[in-house]
Write a protein that holds these residues in place. Structure first.
Motif, PDB file in Angstrom:
ATOM      1  N   THR A 158      42.853  41.741  41.912  1.00 58.92           N
ATOM      2  CA  THR A 158      43.557  42.687  41.052  1.00 58.92           C
ATOM      3  C   THR A 158      42.735  43.028  39.822  1.00 58.92           C
ATOM      4  O   THR A 158      42.868  44.114  39.251  1.00 58.92           O
ATOM      5  N   ASP A 159      41.870  42.119  39.387  1.00 55.28           N
ATOM      6  CA  ASP A 159      40.989  42.369  38.248  1.00 55.28           C
ATOM      7  C   ASP A 159      39.783  41.432  38.363  1.00 55.28           C
ATOM      8  O   ASP A 159      39.815  40.453  39.112  1.00 55.28           O
ATOM      9  N   GLY A 160      38.728  41.744  37.629  1.00 56.43           N
ATOM     10  CA  GLY A 160      37.547  40.884  37.626  1.00 56.43           C
ATOM     11  C   GLY A 160      36.599  41.134  38.777  1.00 56.43           C
ATOM     12  O   GLY A 160      35.667  40.347  38.986  1.00 56.43           O
ATOM     13  N   ASN A 161      36.792  42.232  39.525  1.00 59.97           N
ATOM     14  CA  ASN A 161      35.936  42.491  40.682  1.00 59.97           C
ATOM     15  C   ASN A 161      34.492  42.776  40.286  1.00 59.97           C
ATOM     16  O   ASN A 161      33.553  42.269  40.914  1.00 59.97           O
TER      17      ASN A 161
ATOM     18  N   GLY B 100      38.251  30.787  37.407  1.00 55.61           N
ATOM     19  CA  GLY B 100      37.706  30.485  36.094  1.00 55.61           C
ATOM     20  C   GLY B 100      37.567  31.720  35.231  1.00 55.61           C
ATOM     21  O   GLY B 100      37.762  31.664  34.011  1.00 55.61           O
ATOM     22  N   LEU B 101      37.232  32.849  35.840  1.00 56.98           N
ATOM     23  CA  LEU B 101      37.050  34.083  35.095  1.00 56.98           C
ATOM     24  C   LEU B 101      38.358  34.558  34.455  1.00 56.98           C
ATOM     25  O   LEU B 101      38.367  34.993  33.293  1.00 56.98           O
ATOM     26  N   LEU B 102      39.454  34.491  35.185  1.00 57.64           N
ATOM     27  CA  LEU B 102      40.708  35.071  34.705  1.00 57.64           C
ATOM     28  C   LEU B 102      41.713  34.035  34.207  1.00 57.64           C
ATOM     29  O   LEU B 102      42.869  34.379  33.977  1.00 57.64           O
ATOM     30  N   ARG B 103      41.277  32.809  34.043  1.00 56.79           N
ATOM     31  CA  ARG B 103      42.222  31.804  33.562  1.00 56.79           C
ATOM     32  C   ARG B 103      42.753  32.224  32.190  1.00 56.79           C
ATOM     33  O   ARG B 103      42.030  32.669  31.318  1.00 56.79           O
ATOM     34  N   GLY B 104      44.047  32.114  32.036  1.00 57.34           N
ATOM     35  CA  GLY B 104      44.670  32.444  30.760  1.00 57.34           C
ATOM     36  C   GLY B 104      44.911  33.917  30.531  1.00 57.34           C
ATOM     37  O   GLY B 104      45.500  34.291  29.503  1.00 57.34           O
ATOM     38  N   ASP B 105      44.490  34.789  31.444  1.00 55.06           N
ATOM     39  CA  ASP B 105      44.728  36.224  31.258  1.00 55.06           C
ATOM     40  C   ASP B 105      46.227  36.494  31.340  1.00 55.06           C
ATOM     41  O   ASP B 105      46.882  36.102  32.311  1.00 55.06           O
TER      42      ASP B 105
ATOM     43  N   VAL C 282      32.733  34.971  27.328  1.00 58.66           N
ATOM     44  CA  VAL C 282      32.549  33.536  27.509  1.00 58.66           C
ATOM     45  C   VAL C 282      32.999  33.126  28.904  1.00 58.66           C
ATOM     46  O   VAL C 282      32.313  32.376  29.612  1.00 58.66           O
ATOM     47  N   GLN C 283      34.158  33.621  29.331  1.00 60.07           N
ATOM     48  CA  GLN C 283      34.666  33.277  30.653  1.00 60.07           C
ATOM     49  C   GLN C 283      33.811  33.885  31.757  1.00 60.07           C
ATOM     50  O   GLN C 283      33.649  33.290  32.827  1.00 60.07           O
ATOM     51  N   ALA C 284      33.249  35.077  31.508  1.00 61.10           N
ATOM     52  CA  ALA C 284      32.365  35.682  32.508  1.00 61.10           C
ATOM     53  C   ALA C 284      31.137  34.820  32.721  1.00 61.10           C
ATOM     54  O   ALA C 284      30.672  34.638  33.853  1.00 61.10           O
TER      55      ALA C 284
ATOM     56  N   ASP D  74      46.708  39.229  34.569  1.00 58.14           N
ATOM     57  CA  ASP D  74      46.170  38.880  35.889  1.00 58.14           C
ATOM     58  C   ASP D  74      45.951  37.395  36.099  1.00 58.14           C
ATOM     59  O   ASP D  74      45.564  36.977  37.193  1.00 58.14           O
ATOM     60  N   GLY D  75      46.218  36.581  35.077  1.00 53.90           N
ATOM     61  CA  GLY D  75      46.071  35.143  35.228  1.00 53.90           C
ATOM     62  C   GLY D  75      46.819  34.565  36.418  1.00 53.90           C
ATOM     63  O   GLY D  75      46.272  33.742  37.164  1.00 53.90           O
ATOM     64  N   PRO D  76      48.099  34.989  36.652  1.00 58.12           N
ATOM     65  CA  PRO D  76      48.832  34.452  37.810  1.00 58.12           C
ATOM     66  C   PRO D  76      48.198  34.786  39.155  1.00 58.12           C
ATOM     67  O   PRO D  76      48.480  34.119  40.153  1.00 58.12           O
ATOM     68  N   HIS D  77      47.330  35.815  39.186  1.00 60.47           N
ATOM     69  CA  HIS D  77      46.686  36.213  40.445  1.00 60.47           C
ATOM     70  C   HIS D  77      45.262  35.691  40.547  1.00 60.47           C
ATOM     71  O   HIS D  77      44.555  35.993  41.523  1.00 60.47           O
ATOM     72  N   ALA D  78      44.816  34.916  39.563  1.00 64.97           N
ATOM     73  CA  ALA D  78      43.433  34.428  39.547  1.00 64.97           C
ATOM     74  C   ALA D  78      43.170  33.511  40.729  1.00 64.97           C
ATOM     75  O   ALA D  78      43.986  32.652  41.070  1.00 64.97           O
ATOM     76  N   GLY D  79      42.020  33.690  41.370  1.00 65.04           N
ATOM     77  CA  GLY D  79      41.650  32.844  42.494  1.00 65.04           C
ATOM     78  C   GLY D  79      42.384  33.167  43.778  1.00 65.04           C
ATOM     79  O   GLY D  79      42.365  32.370  44.716  1.00 65.04           O
ATOM     80  N   ARG D  80      42.996  34.362  43.840  1.00 62.98           N
ATOM     81  CA  ARG D  80      43.705  34.777  45.057  1.00 62.98           C
ATOM     82  C   ARG D  80      43.372  36.226  45.364  1.00 62.98           C
ATOM     83  O   ARG D  80      43.235  37.048  44.463  1.00 62.98           O
TER      84      ARG D  80
END
Length: 410
Positions: A224-227, A147-152, A118-120, A155-161
């Motif tokens: 870090t993830d989601g590449n 948006g992809l890693l929100r709540g993970d 869903v997030q993807a 890796d959530g703390p690294h989302a969008g960076r």
């Protein structure tokens, strides 16, 4: 006499000290350095296709534009976006059924993979919409990744960076035997700036530009993830940004997931300076995926006609039936909102809550819908006939890839 085409620049390497952040076995303790791969700058790199590749690129663009002009600009667009989100997640070994995805949409967390899908889908849409508005830049990319890693939980703390640590692909607990070690983190900002400069060019064929941009992005591996999921969304974003489509997103991941090994081999060969075969395969993925999507659009049109002939010809049944033209999933919140709008327009009368109960009951009895949640609020249903056609689409793509594997030397 034609001039030889210049080779695509290969990656370089750099050696950096490395020490595990956690204690491990002897192999972990003895790994003191990491040899990382450093992609070349490609903002001004030259590439041109041979005659056969140029023709293939043009055919793929013709197929994509046909999809955009027909099904992609209508209800099929949302269905393809959902299908592409499922496929791009399956490449990362995330798997879930349509029922799992439906439950995830209403907050049921029984299947983590469904939530990832869903997030993807949201991330893909976010990036492609920004590209269509002329914003294929760092801000748009980081926003999509956020948006992809929100709540993970990891890796959530690294989302969008961009990452600030060394990462690697494969190889277990150390990078020593990894399949690919991306550049050290201090290289990432400048390499991404170079990639965005490459994306600003308009002298390359749009499909070739999308293919090369994806391979370069995966080589940099800036997060870090989601590449993988972000990088595959980048393909659709490039095509939208270049005006190759207005609303359709080519189901490229649906083709790539059918041959994961070949896909990853292409990324390895790209790092060695081989780009032509990868561009050709992306062109085939765009063209074949678009052709099969058009077939799916025709078959879904027949499903809609059958539905209208039973219970969805008029009134609230038609309101919810039209929603199923755009998604195999119907949530309670969405259904109530559609009914409220219909009441406000004067198309139907009554209250949204009452109409929902009676209409959904009728549609379930007719087999148009099937409930996938057991709770009393925030429910979800799927349309079995629509879900079956989307599964058939994935199967046709897989069969097409297998047939091509037997016809040509891969």
């Amino acid at each position: 006499m034609s001039r030889p085409r210049p080779p695509w620049p290969a990656h370089d390497t750099v050696v950096r000290p490395w020490r595990s952040a956690t204690r491990g076995d002897r192999t972990v303790r003895q790994t003191a350095t990491v040899t990382a791969s450093v992609p070349p700058c490609i903002a001004d790199a030259h590439w041109e296709p041979d005659g056969a590749t140029a023709a293939l690129l043009d055919r793929s663009l013709t197929a994509l534009r046909a999809l955009d002009e027909d099904g992609g600009a209508g209800p099929l667009h949302r269905l393809l976006t959902r299908t592409e989100a499922v496929a791009t997640s399956r490449i990362e070994h995330e798997d879930a059924t349509a029922e799992d995805v439906a439950r995830a949409l209403v907050g049921v967390r029984a299947n983590t993979s469904a939530s990832v899908m869903v997030q993807a889908g949201d991330a893909l849409e976010r990036l492609v919409r920004a590209a269509g508005a002329g914003h294929l830049d760092e801000t748009a990319l980081l926003d999509a990744h956020r948006g992809l890693l929100r709540g993970d939980p990891v890796d959530g703390p690294h989302a969008g960076r961009y990452r600030t640590v060394q990462n690697w692909i494969g190889g277990g607990r150390t990078p020593r035997d990894a399949d690919h070690v991306p550049p050290p983190p201090e290289f990432v900002p400048s390499l991404m700036a170079d990639l965005f400069a490459f994306l600003a060019r308009d002298d390359l064929h749009p499909v070739a530009q999308a293919a090369i941009a994806h391979a370069q992005f995966e080589s940099i591996h800036p997060f870090t993830d989601g590449n993988g999921r972000t990088g595959r969304a980048l393909v659709a974003a490039v095509l939208r940004h270049r005006g190759a489509t207005r609303t359709a997103s080519p189901p490229v991941s649906s083709v790539l997931v059918a041959e994961r090994t070949r896909y990853f081999q292409h990324l390895t060969q790209y790092r060695e300076g081989h780009v032509d075969a990868w561009v050709r395969d992306v062109a085939i993925a765009v063209g074949a995926g678009s052709d099969e999507a058009l077939v799916t659009g025709l078959l879904l049109g027949e499903v809609a006609e059958d539905r209208a002939a039973t219970t969805c010809a008029a009134g609230p049944h038609a309101v919810l039936g039209r929603a199923l033209d755009q998604d195999a999933v119907l949530t309670e919140d969405h259904a109530e909102e559609l009914l409220r709008r219909a009441i406000a327009r004067g198309d139907v009368s009554g209250t949204a809550e009452t109409l929902l109960e009676t209409t959904v009951t009728d549609l379930c009895r007719a087999g148009v819908l099937r409930p996938v949640t057991a709770r009393r609020r925030r429910r979800a249903w799927i349309a079995p006939a629509v879900a079956a056609e989307l599964d058939a689409f994935a199967e046709r793509v897989r069969a097409g890839v297998e047939a091509r594997a037997h016809r040509v030397a891969w």
